[in-house]
Design an enzyme around this catalytic site. Structure first.
Site, short mmCIF file in Angstrom:
data_model
loop_
_atom_site.label_atom_id
_atom_site.label_comp_id
_atom_site.label_asym_id
_atom_site.label_seq_id
_atom_site.Cartn_x
_atom_site.Cartn_y
_atom_site.Cartn_z
N ASP A 58 0.85 -1.18 0.00
CA ASP A 58 0.00 0.00 0.00
C ASP A 58 0.89 1.23 0.00
O ASP A 58 1.62 1.50 0.96
CB ASP A 58 -0.89 -0.02 1.25
CG ASP A 58 -1.91 1.11 1.27
OD1 ASP A 58 -1.84 2.00 0.40
OD2 ASP A 58 -2.77 1.11 2.16
N ASP A 89 -2.95 2.59 -5.92
CA ASP A 89 -1.99 2.67 -4.82
C ASP A 89 -1.79 1.37 -4.05
O ASP A 89 -1.00 1.33 -3.11
CB ASP A 89 -2.41 3.77 -3.84
CG ASP A 89 -3.82 3.58 -3.30
OD1 ASP A 89 -4.59 2.79 -3.89
OD2 ASP A 89 -4.17 4.22 -2.29
N GLU A 90 -2.49 0.30 -4.42
CA GLU A 90 -2.37 -0.95 -3.69
C GLU A 90 -2.24 -2.12 -4.66
O GLU A 90 -2.73 -2.08 -5.78
CB GLU A 90 -3.59 -1.19 -2.80
CG GLU A 90 -3.86 -0.10 -1.77
CD GLU A 90 -5.07 -0.41 -0.91
OE1 GLU A 90 -5.27 -1.59 -0.54
OE2 GLU A 90 -5.85 0.52 -0.62
#
Length: 262
Positions: A10, A106-107
């Protein structure tokens, strides 16, 4: 089949981190990356940690965010930049495995089960990824190291920023059971409220609930929730966009989980 090794990575405050990397004068300041107010998207998409400490939260209207933090710097979102950095991060991931499943920009989950023979232990790989992303891109990541996707994500959420959390069968209950039930992936606010009305507030309390009781409250999805509380689950990391098919998978998950309601 032996234990799988899954990472969940993350990127911390991703949009804000990219903006601070591109604009060094913003570093250390309270900033919020926001949508376009004129397009009725005037909410906070992400905020820097100084802004978060002042109470600015994702999803908050810009006006409310400014009430919490008078010095807040509003930065318009620039998705092209975020996609570019996402590509850079993905290149780092691909150096260790091709089993990568994105979860937004973002992950991502990485299945490194087949990589440990080449690059070392899961923790060693996680540390290398963290160091490389920080050194090469100037942003930080929090990484969960575990045996399935749900638990790995709990790990990446457990400690931020720039942290690595290891959740194994041996420490699973110690780390996971005290967490709020709403921390489980796909347990939304409505489900969390309903669980709370039955006195169930933590993952541990949910895990110790009788299966038939949960099935009565939530149908087969209640059994699936019980499975993931027990640490079961074997969903693969998909290289293309894939959706969870809970109704098709809960029985397999349920059959492999072990419950003790004595």
């Amino acid at each position: 089949m032996g234990q799988r090794h899954i990472l969940h990575c993350d990127c911390n405050c991703f949009y804000a981190s990219v903006e601070m990397q591109e604009h060094p004068e913003l570093r250390g300041k309270s900033i919020a990356v926001c949508g376009d107010p004129e397009a009725r998207h005037g909410i906070v998409l992400t905020a820097s940690y100084p802004a978060k400490r002042m109470g600015v939260k994702t999803g908050m209207p810009i006006g409310e965010a400014k009430q919490h933090c008078r010095d807040l710097i509003i930065v318009p979102a620039s998705y092209g930049k975020y996609q570019k950095y996402n590509g850079y991060v993905r290149e780092v991931f691909n150096d260790y495995t091709d089993q990568v499943e994105s979860f937004g920009l973002d992950e991502a989950w990485l299945d490194i089960t087949g990589s440990v023979g080449l690059f070392g232990s899961p923790v060693k790989i996680a540390k290398e990824i963290s160091v490389r992303i920080k050194r090469e891109l100037g942003i930080t990541v929090s990484i969960g190291v575990s045996f399935n996707k749900i638990t790995a994500k709990l790990g990446s959420d457990y400690k931020k920023p720039d942290a690595i959390t290891i959740i194994e069968p041996e420490n699973y209950k110690e780390i996971v059971y005290p967490l709020p039930a709403g921390d489980l992936l796909y347990v939304g606010a409505a489900t969390q409220r309903k669980l709370g009305s039955y006195g169930i507030r933590t993952i541990g309390q949910l895990a110790e609930t009788n299966p038939e009781t949960l099935k009565g409250w939530f149908g087969v999805m209640g059994l699936y929730a019980l499975c993931i509380c027990a640490g079961a689950g074997s969903d693969p990391c998909c290289q293309t966009k894939c959706a969870y098919r809970h109704q098709e998978r809960w029985q397999q998950c349920y059959n492999t989980a072990r419950f003790d309601h004595r």
